[in-house]
Write a protein that holds these residues in place. Structure first.
Motif, PDB file in Angstrom:
ATOM      1  N   GLN A  38       0.823  -1.206   0.000  1.00 60.56           N
ATOM      2  CA  GLN A  38       0.000   0.000   0.000  1.00 60.56           C
ATOM      3  C   GLN A  38       0.855   1.253   0.000  1.00 60.56           C
ATOM      4  O   GLN A  38       0.582   2.214  -0.730  1.00 60.56           O
ATOM      5  N   LEU A  39       1.919   1.269   0.793  1.00 62.44           N
ATOM      6  CA  LEU A  39       2.798   2.428   0.845  1.00 62.44           C
ATOM      7  C   LEU A  39       3.576   2.605  -0.456  1.00 62.44           C
ATOM      8  O   LEU A  39       3.816   3.732  -0.902  1.00 62.44           O
ATOM      9  N   PHE A  40       3.975   1.492  -1.081  1.00 63.63           N
ATOM     10  CA  PHE A  40       4.700   1.595  -2.345  1.00 63.63           C
ATOM     11  C   PHE A  40       3.797   2.183  -3.429  1.00 63.63           C
ATOM     12  O   PHE A  40       4.234   3.029  -4.219  1.00 63.63           O
ATOM     13  N   ASP A  41       2.535   1.745  -3.473  1.00 64.14           N
ATOM     14  CA  ASP A  41       1.592   2.336  -4.425  1.00 64.14           C
ATOM     15  C   ASP A  41       1.427   3.831  -4.173  1.00 64.14           C
ATOM     16  O   ASP A  41       1.323   4.632  -5.109  1.00 64.14           O
ATOM     17  N   TYR A  42       1.431   4.212  -2.899  1.00 64.20           N
ATOM     18  CA  TYR A  42       1.298   5.617  -2.533  1.00 64.20           C
ATOM     19  C   TYR A  42       2.425   6.448  -3.130  1.00 64.20           C
ATOM     20  O   TYR A  42       2.179   7.503  -3.747  1.00 64.20           O
ATOM     21  N   ILE A  43       3.687   6.018  -2.957  1.00 68.90           N
ATOM     22  CA  ILE A  43       4.795   6.827  -3.459  1.00 68.90           C
ATOM     23  C   ILE A  43       4.911   6.770  -4.979  1.00 68.90           C
ATOM     24  O   ILE A  43       5.541   7.636  -5.590  1.00 68.90           O
ATOM     25  N   GLN A  44       4.274   5.772  -5.589  1.00 62.50           N
ATOM     26  CA  GLN A  44       4.265   5.704  -7.043  1.00 62.50           C
ATOM     27  C   GLN A  44       3.144   6.532  -7.672  1.00 62.50           C
ATOM     28  O   GLN A  44       2.979   6.532  -8.885  1.00 62.50           O
ATOM     29  N   GLY A  45       2.371   7.245  -6.840  1.00 58.90           N
ATOM     30  CA  GLY A  45       1.368   8.170  -7.370  1.00 58.90           C
ATOM     31  C   GLY A  45      -0.059   7.832  -7.041  1.00 58.90           C
ATOM     32  O   GLY A  45      -0.983   8.548  -7.468  1.00 58.90           O
ATOM     33  N   LYS A  46      -0.296   6.758  -6.276  1.00 60.19           N
ATOM     34  CA  LYS A  46      -1.667   6.413  -5.895  1.00 60.19           C
ATOM     35  C   LYS A  46      -2.036   7.217  -4.654  1.00 60.19           C
ATOM     36  O   LYS A  46      -2.164   6.699  -3.542  1.00 60.19           O
ATOM     37  N   ASN A  47      -2.187   8.527  -4.863  1.00 56.64           N
ATOM     38  CA  ASN A  47      -2.580   9.455  -3.815  1.00 56.64           C
ATOM     39  C   ASN A  47      -3.415  10.546  -4.449  1.00 56.64           C
ATOM     40  O   ASN A  47      -3.554  10.603  -5.679  1.00 56.64           O
ATOM     41  N   GLU A  48      -4.007  11.410  -3.629  1.00 50.79           N
ATOM     42  CA  GLU A  48      -4.961  12.389  -4.155  1.00 50.79           C
ATOM     43  C   GLU A  48      -4.311  13.404  -5.083  1.00 50.79           C
ATOM     44  O   GLU A  48      -4.988  14.020  -5.906  1.00 50.79           O
ATOM     45  N   TYR A  49      -2.995  13.620  -4.963  1.00 53.08           N
ATOM     46  CA  TYR A  49      -2.302  14.559  -5.845  1.00 53.08           C
ATOM     47  C   TYR A  49      -1.703  13.857  -7.063  1.00 53.08           C
ATOM     48  O   TYR A  49      -1.126  14.524  -7.928  1.00 53.08           O
ATOM     49  N   GLN A  50      -1.812  12.538  -7.109  1.00 55.02           N
ATOM     50  CA  GLN A  50      -1.168  11.731  -8.159  1.00 55.02           C
ATOM     51  C   GLN A  50       0.310  12.099  -8.297  1.00 55.02           C
ATOM     52  O   GLN A  50       0.861  12.198  -9.382  1.00 55.02           O
ATOM     53  N   GLU A  51       0.938  12.264  -7.153  1.00 55.90           N
ATOM     54  CA  GLU A  51       2.327  12.724  -7.090  1.00 55.90           C
ATOM     55  C   GLU A  51       3.263  11.560  -6.793  1.00 55.90           C
ATOM     56  O   GLU A  51       3.009  10.763  -5.886  1.00 55.90           O
ATOM     57  N   HIS A  52       4.336  11.452  -7.570  1.00 52.63           N
ATOM     58  CA  HIS A  52       5.374  10.465  -7.300  1.00 52.63           C
ATOM     59  C   HIS A  52       6.317  11.027  -6.242  1.00 52.63           C
ATOM     60  O   HIS A  52       6.714  12.189  -6.307  1.00 52.63           O
ATOM     61  N   ILE A  53       6.672  10.189  -5.279  1.00 54.95           N
ATOM     62  CA  ILE A  53       7.481  10.615  -4.147  1.00 54.95           C
ATOM     63  C   ILE A  53       8.751   9.780  -4.108  1.00 54.95           C
ATOM     64  O   ILE A  53       8.711   8.564  -4.340  1.00 54.95           O
ATOM     65  N   GLU A  54       9.880  10.417  -3.817  1.00 57.68           N
ATOM     66  CA  GLU A  54      11.154   9.715  -3.791  1.00 57.68           C
ATOM     67  C   GLU A  54      11.190   8.672  -2.668  1.00 57.68           C
ATOM     68  O   GLU A  54      10.638   8.873  -1.593  1.00 57.68           O
ATOM     69  N   MET A  55      11.880   7.553  -2.945  1.00 55.44           N
ATOM     70  CA  MET A  55      12.063   6.536  -1.926  1.00 55.44           C
ATOM     71  C   MET A  55      12.956   7.067  -0.824  1.00 55.44           C
ATOM     72  O   MET A  55      13.907   7.818  -1.072  1.00 55.44           O
ATOM     73  N   THR A  56      12.648   6.692   0.418  1.00 58.52           N
ATOM     74  CA  THR A  56      13.447   7.068   1.578  1.00 58.52           C
ATOM     75  C   THR A  56      13.709   5.820   2.415  1.00 58.52           C
ATOM     76  O   THR A  56      13.277   4.723   2.086  1.00 58.52           O
ATOM     77  N   ALA A  57      14.397   5.995   3.509  1.00 58.55           N
ATOM     78  CA  ALA A  57      14.607   4.912   4.472  1.00 58.55           C
ATOM     79  C   ALA A  57      14.633   5.532   5.866  1.00 58.55           C
ATOM     80  O   ALA A  57      14.981   6.710   6.019  1.00 58.55           O
ATOM     81  N   PRO A  58      14.265   4.785   6.902  1.00 58.96           N
ATOM     82  CA  PRO A  58      13.820   3.403   6.830  1.00 58.96           C
ATOM     83  C   PRO A  58      12.303   3.300   6.651  1.00 58.96           C
ATOM     84  O   PRO A  58      11.598   4.303   6.787  1.00 58.96           O
ATOM     85  N   VAL A  59      11.834   2.094   6.340  1.00 61.42           N
ATOM     86  CA  VAL A  59      10.427   1.751   6.538  1.00 61.42           C
ATOM     87  C   VAL A  59      10.319   1.260   7.985  1.00 61.42           C
ATOM     88  O   VAL A  59      11.121   0.424   8.417  1.00 61.42           O
ATOM     89  N   ILE A  60       9.384   1.809   8.732  1.00 64.06           N
ATOM     90  CA  ILE A  60       9.277   1.429  10.143  1.00 64.06           C
ATOM     91  C   ILE A  60       7.962   0.713  10.415  1.00 64.06           C
ATOM     92  O   ILE A  60       6.949   0.978   9.765  1.00 64.06           O
ATOM     93  N   THR A  61       8.004  -0.196  11.373  1.00 63.53           N
ATOM     94  CA  THR A  61       6.813  -0.893  11.849  1.00 63.53           C
ATOM     95  C   THR A  61       6.709  -0.674  13.347  1.00 63.53           C
ATOM     96  O   THR A  61       7.581  -1.106  14.113  1.00 63.53           O
ATOM     97  N   GLN A  62       5.669   0.035  13.773  1.00 59.34           N
ATOM     98  CA  GLN A  62       5.417   0.252  15.193  1.00 59.34           C
ATOM     99  C   GLN A  62       4.656  -0.958  15.727  1.00 59.34           C
ATOM    100  O   GLN A  62       3.618  -1.350  15.177  1.00 59.34           O
ATOM    101  N   VAL A  63       5.175  -1.542  16.787  1.00 61.67           N
ATOM    102  CA  VAL A  63       4.677  -2.814  17.302  1.00 61.67           C
ATOM    103  C   VAL A  63       4.060  -2.619  18.686  1.00 61.67           C
ATOM    104  O   VAL A  63       4.708  -2.081  19.586  1.00 61.67           O
ATOM    105  N   SER A  64       2.817  -3.071  18.841  1.00 59.84           N
ATOM    106  CA  SER A  64       2.203  -3.201  20.167  1.00 59.84           C
ATOM    107  C   SER A  64       2.038  -4.690  20.408  1.00 59.84           C
ATOM    108  O   SER A  64       1.100  -5.312  19.878  1.00 59.84           O
ATOM    109  N   PRO A  65       2.949  -5.313  21.154  1.00 58.03           N
ATOM    110  CA  PRO A  65       2.969  -6.776  21.250  1.00 58.03           C
ATOM    111  C   PRO A  65       1.731  -7.343  21.931  1.00 58.03           C
ATOM    112  O   PRO A  65       1.083  -6.683  22.752  1.00 58.03           O
TER     113      PRO A  65
END
Length: 227
Positions: free
Chosen positions: A83-110
């Protein structure tokens, strides 16, 4: 295969369980090499301890999924990153491509047990040029973090569900009895044993100097100023 599809495949492969791709050796105290090539959040190093770092992150903006209930961090991260990859490839309300960054984070509530579902929120770091007005998108929301402190432990290889819990426990053990541990507990008023973040930096084609991190966030302005 086109360059676009090869890039997408490489990102998805990086989120596969490490039973499929072998681990590299452990690494600690590295500035993630990925951050010399693409944009990453900036921070000041407050202290380097035995098995941990204390960092002060500057203000950051993240685009995040809704909480996902799953027994597997690896599965939740992989599915959400689509879902996030589609977002940066332009699947957003502005149809804007966004540069890849790092890191991808996962917030965990165990969860409370080994076979119970945990809650995961997966986020993409928004580049500085997009932070003033991140494109909205269905099913995603913006997180704006002010300056924040993090206790950080690094580990290498490809992230696995079993290893993540061990690394989080090792970070807590390394902080035991310190002012940092007390500050983390203060920042978790509802459940002092919960919540940490897994940060993943590398592509699957990088076998040397792989860097992943466990982050435990906290607020500690008074104590840090007194150091």
């Amino acid at each position: 295969m086109s360059a676009f599809h090869l890039f997408k495949l490489s990102l998805l492969l990086s989120l596969l369980p490490n039973s499929i791709i072998p681990n590299s050796q452990k690494s600690t105290g590295l500035f993630p090499p990925t951050c010399s090539r693409i944009e990453c959040p900036t921070y000041d190093l407050i202290q380097a301890g035995n098995g941990y770092e204390i960092r002060r992150y500057n203000s950051t903006v993240w685009i995040s999924t809704s909480p996902i209930q799953d027994i597997s961090l690896v599965d939740a991260t992989r599915d959400s990153f689509l879902q996030l990859f589609d977002y940066i490839q332009g699947k957003n309300e502005y149809q804007e491509h966004i540069e890849m960054t790092a890191p991808v984070i996962t917030q965990v509530s165990p969860s409370d047990g080994p076979f119970c579902e945990s809650s995961f929120v997966v986020s993409f770091y928004v580049p500085k040029k997009n932070q003033a007005n991140p494109p909205p998108a269905k099913g995603l929301h913006v997180q704006k973090w002010g300056p924040a402190y993090a206790a950080v432990r690094q580990f290498s290889g490809f992230v696995s569900d079993s290893e993540v819990g061990e690394e989080a426990a090792a970070l807590e053990a390394s902080l035991a009895g310190s002012i940092w541990s007390a500050a983390i507990e203060k920042s978790r008023p509802d459940d002092p044993t919960s919540t940490y973040t897994v940060a993943q930096y590398n592509s699957p084609f990088e076998y040397e100097e792989r860097v992943n991190e466990i982050w435990m966030m906290f607020d500690m302005e008074d104590e840090v100023g007194a150091l």
